[in-house]
Design a protein around this motif. Structure first.
Motif, short mmCIF file in Angstrom:
data_model
loop_
_atom_site.label_atom_id
_atom_site.label_comp_id
_atom_site.label_asym_id
_atom_site.label_seq_id
_atom_site.Cartn_x
_atom_site.Cartn_y
_atom_site.Cartn_z
N SER A 133 0.82 -1.20 0.00
CA SER A 133 0.00 0.00 0.00
C SER A 133 0.86 1.26 0.00
N THR A 134 2.01 1.19 0.68
CA THR A 134 2.92 2.34 0.71
C THR A 134 3.55 2.57 -0.64
N THR A 135 4.00 1.49 -1.30
CA THR A 135 4.67 1.65 -2.58
C THR A 135 3.72 2.15 -3.66
N ALA A 136 2.45 1.78 -3.60
CA ALA A 136 1.49 2.20 -4.62
C ALA A 136 1.29 3.70 -4.63
N SER A 137 1.43 4.34 -3.47
CA SER A 137 1.22 5.77 -3.37
C SER A 137 2.52 6.56 -3.35
N ALA A 138 3.64 5.87 -3.35
CA ALA A 138 4.94 6.53 -3.27
C ALA A 138 5.31 7.14 -4.62
N PRO A 139 6.17 8.16 -4.62
CA PRO A 139 6.68 8.71 -5.88
C PRO A 139 7.39 7.63 -6.70
N ALA A 140 7.48 7.86 -8.00
CA ALA A 140 8.18 6.89 -8.86
C ALA A 140 9.67 6.87 -8.54
N VAL A 141 10.22 8.05 -8.25
CA VAL A 141 11.65 8.16 -7.94
C VAL A 141 11.81 9.11 -6.76
N GLU A 142 12.63 8.70 -5.80
CA GLU A 142 12.99 9.57 -4.68
C GLU A 142 14.50 9.42 -4.45
N ALA A 143 15.21 10.52 -4.59
CA ALA A 143 16.64 10.53 -4.30
C ALA A 143 16.90 11.62 -3.28
N ALA A 144 17.66 11.31 -2.24
CA ALA A 144 17.93 12.28 -1.18
C ALA A 144 19.41 12.28 -0.84
N GLY A 145 20.05 13.44 -0.98
CA GLY A 145 21.45 13.59 -0.59
C GLY A 145 22.39 12.65 -1.31
N VAL A 146 22.15 12.41 -2.61
CA VAL A 146 22.94 11.43 -3.35
C VAL A 146 24.29 12.01 -3.78
N HIS A 147 25.34 11.30 -3.39
CA HIS A 147 26.71 11.61 -3.83
C HIS A 147 27.22 10.41 -4.62
N VAL A 148 28.00 10.69 -5.65
CA VAL A 148 28.64 9.63 -6.43
C VAL A 148 30.08 10.04 -6.70
#
Length: 283
Positions: free
Chosen positions: A11-26
């Motif tokens: 139920s959580t995944t169905a309503s979640a954004p398609a992509v969420e990135a937070a504080g990503v470093h590469v």
């Protein structure tokens, strides 16, 4: 250290954004490519990722689909933390400047069918021929299904790879400069295909050098500069002369072992998340 999250409920995944990135470093070698990127793509959005050469656009999308591991930060795709819990079969990915023609003879239909293999699926599903035909039909190449990819033009090969992503009937489509080097008719055909799919609810994250034929579809633009987000909102105005007739763009690219310039991978990309789109073996 990259934080690890537990798998969320359905139920959580169905309503979640398609992509969420937070504080990503590469980091790639000694280079610090992404520097604390935050990005959210809501379901049904068409988000264009823009920026100058070397700004980190391609690195970001490859990180989001599990090809490059983040050095720090968190990524969630379709409500799942990046890793084996992501339903990669619902994600379509078209890498930058990949050729559909390889040293192994293959037809357009065979290349598209390889998009149905992911994770532990080593055999094509029932009804795969109809799905392959439909995907090629979407990009206007159904009549070339049994042609060797080596006989197709560069623009047609790119459309085959787009069909390879679409054959999954994905919820999320990630494209890295899909129309670079493609002729105007192919760009128009691609834009028309995207318009139909977006109307049906497809979520799209697309790296572009300029909006071009896709401008009417784009709901939001995110601009990167030196690995940081510097704009997130309405499409920015082009600089003077950028879209003038005769203006040429120079595209220095990252090393071939990161871009996959030399053809479709014959196996998993080193460091990639197992089952991530674009990392599966061909049939």
């Amino acid at each position: 250290m990259t934080s690890v999250a537990t798998a969320p409920s359905a139920s959580t995944t169905a309503s979640a954004p398609a992509v969420e990135a937070a504080g990503v470093h590469v980091h790639l070698g000694a280079s610090h490519i992404l520097r604390g990127v935050d990005l959210t793509v809501a379901r049904g959005e068409v988000v264009a990722l823009l920026g100058a050469n070397g700004s980190g656009k391609s690195t970001l999308v490859r990180t989001l689909v599990g090809v490059i591991p983040p050095s720090a930060g968190t990524v969630r795709v379709l409500g799942h933390p990046l890793g084996n819990t992501v339903p990669w079969g619902d994600v379509g990915y078209v890498p930058q400047r990949v050729s559909a023609a390889t040293t192994v003879p293959s037809t357009a239909a065979e290349v598209v069918a390889s998009g149905l293999l992911h994770g532990r699926r080593l055999r094509l599903p029932r009804g795969w021929r109809a799905r392959v035909h439909h995907a090629l039909e979407l990009v206007g190449l159904a009549d070339r299904a049994h042609d060797a990819t080596s006989r197709l033009s560069g623009g047609q090969q790119q459309r085959v790879l787009i069909a390879r992503a679409l054959v999954r009937e994905p919820e999320l489509l990630v494209l890295d400069e899909p129309v670079a080097g493609v002729d105007r008719p192919s760009q128009e055909a691609f834009a028309a295909t995207m318009a139909r799919l977006v109307d049906e609810g497809l979520t799209v994250l697309v790296v572009l050098h300029e909006l071009g034929e896709l401008a009417p579809l784009v709901t939001r633009c995110v601009v990167l500069r030196h690995g940081r987000v510097v704009h997130d909102g309405a499409p920015p105005r082009p600089h003077g002369g950028h879209d003038a007739v005769g203006h040429e763009h120079v595209h220095p690219h990252e090393p071939a072992h990161l871009t996959g310039e030399h053809g479709l991978a014959s196996g998993p990309i080193p460091g990639a998340v197992p089952g991530a789109p674009g990392t599966e073996a061909r049939p």
